[in-house]
Design a protein around this motif. Structure first.
Motif, short mmCIF file in Angstrom:
data_model
loop_
_atom_site.label_atom_id
_atom_site.label_comp_id
_atom_site.label_asym_id
_atom_site.label_seq_id
_atom_site.Cartn_x
_atom_site.Cartn_y
_atom_site.Cartn_z
N UNK A 174 -5.44 -1.36 3.41
CA UNK A 174 -6.40 -1.15 4.72
C UNK A 174 -6.24 -2.63 5.29
N UNK A 175 -6.73 -3.48 4.29
CA UNK A 175 -7.01 -4.67 5.66
C UNK A 175 -5.82 -5.63 5.90
N UNK A 176 -4.57 -4.55 5.90
CA UNK A 176 -2.49 -4.61 6.53
C UNK A 176 -2.96 -3.88 7.80
N UNK A 177 -3.19 -2.40 7.58
CA UNK A 177 -3.50 -1.88 8.83
C UNK A 177 -4.15 -1.62 9.89
N UNK A 178 -5.33 -3.06 9.55
CA UNK A 178 -6.47 -3.22 10.38
C UNK A 178 -5.71 -4.88 11.12
N UNK A 179 -5.38 -5.23 10.47
CA UNK A 179 -3.91 -6.78 11.09
C UNK A 179 -2.73 -6.36 12.13
N UNK A 180 -2.73 -5.12 11.77
CA UNK A 180 -1.06 -4.48 12.53
C UNK A 180 -1.61 -4.06 13.57
N UNK A 181 -3.44 -3.50 13.64
CA UNK A 181 -3.94 -2.65 14.88
C UNK A 181 -3.85 -3.56 15.68
N UNK A 182 -4.84 -4.87 14.70
CA UNK A 182 -5.65 -6.22 16.21
C UNK A 182 -4.29 -6.84 16.73
N UNK A 183 -4.06 -6.96 16.53
CA UNK A 183 -2.13 -7.96 16.31
C UNK A 183 -1.57 -6.75 17.61
N UNK A 184 -1.64 -5.48 17.32
CA UNK A 184 -0.96 -4.50 18.44
C UNK A 184 -2.12 -4.80 19.75
N UNK A 185 -3.65 -4.98 19.75
CA UNK A 185 -4.12 -4.89 20.52
C UNK A 185 -4.10 -5.96 21.47
N UNK A 186 -3.76 -7.37 20.72
CA UNK A 186 -3.95 -8.70 21.43
C UNK A 186 -2.65 -8.66 21.63
N UNK A 187 -1.30 -8.13 21.69
CA UNK A 187 -0.08 -8.24 22.14
C UNK A 187 -0.47 -7.23 23.90
N UNK A 188 -0.59 -6.54 23.46
CA UNK A 188 -1.37 -5.53 24.66
C UNK A 188 -2.22 -6.43 25.58
N UNK A 189 -2.95 -7.19 25.30
CA UNK A 189 -3.90 -7.95 25.53
C UNK A 189 -5.12 -6.82 26.49
N UNK A 190 -5.60 -6.07 25.08
CA UNK A 190 -6.43 -4.92 25.11
C UNK A 190 -7.78 -5.64 24.57
N UNK A 191 -8.79 -4.98 24.34
CA UNK A 191 -10.04 -5.72 23.58
C UNK A 191 -10.09 -5.01 22.39
N UNK A 192 -10.12 -5.97 21.56
CA UNK A 192 -10.04 -5.98 19.79
C UNK A 192 -10.74 -4.57 19.18
N UNK A 193 -9.98 -3.71 18.88
CA UNK A 193 -11.06 -2.42 18.43
C UNK A 193 -10.54 -2.53 16.71
N UNK A 194 -10.95 -1.49 15.49
CA UNK A 194 -11.18 -1.55 14.71
C UNK A 194 -11.45 -0.28 14.22
N UNK A 195 -9.81 0.87 13.80
CA UNK A 195 -10.44 2.12 13.52
C UNK A 195 -11.17 2.31 12.50
#
Length: 184
Positions: A112-133
């Motif tokens: 779960x933590x690895x998936x949250x990290x991946x999600x946040x990295x994607x958000x950062x690359x896209x220059x989107x606000x950070x979210x946590x699913x």
């Protein structure tokens, strides 16, 4: 708000388990989790497991996520993911079906933590606000998330800026979430 989130999750989990007991005569069942060890398993059938929530036994933090991205996470999200071990739970929010993401075991907590990290990295690359699913929807392109800046619960379309605020807080969201019954 950190104390209210686990209580709201506990209340929803109780409603979810009660619904299963009333409709099926047993604890919640999952085919997807069959064969995956967990302290939650109370019975194993041929092609499914029956489960009940169990106390979370690890340190109650998401330090791996915070360290990986040098970010401070919403306390409500940390409390959500470290409140209990349980299977994912189907529900509806304002009529929209979803599946609440839960931690199944100590090993699953790492995933779960690895998936949250991946999600946040994607958000950062896209220059989107950070979210946590916190939940999935019927669409693979949509998830229910908590905005890490405001604490609001949103439905967001992955890879885009499209999002809709659906609740002012995680506690409010969980209190309004209805268990998805077996007949639905």
């Amino acid at each position: 708000m950190i104390e209210q989130t686990p209580q709201a999750l506990n209340d929803f989990t109780r409603r979810y388990c009660d619904s299963w007991q009333q409709q099926a005569g047993h604890a919640p069942a999952s085919r997807d989790l069959h064969g995956i060890p967990s302290p939650c398993i109370v019975a194993t059938r041929e092609d499914e497991v029956w489960w009940l929530p169990q106390p979370f036994t690890l340190p109650q933090n998401l330090d791996a996520v915070e360290r990986a991205l040098d970010i401070h996470l919403q306390p409500a999200v940390v409390a959500f993911y470290t409140a209990q071990f349980a299977g994912d739970m189907a529900g509806t929010y304002d009529g929209k079906p979803l599946s609440l993401v839960q931690v199944w075991s100590e090993e699953d907590f790492t995933r779960v933590q690895e998936n949250l990290i991946g999600h946040l990295v994607m958000k950062r690359r896209l220059k989107h606000s950070p979210t946590l699913f916190i939940a999935t929807t019927e669409s693979e392109l949509e998830v229910v998330s908590v905005c890490n800046l405001s604490g609001e619960v949103i439905i967001e379309q992955l890879g885009t800026q499209k999002k809709q605020v659906i609740a002012p807080s995680l506690e409010n969201f969980l209190n309004s979430l209805q268990p998805l019954t077996l007949a639905d």
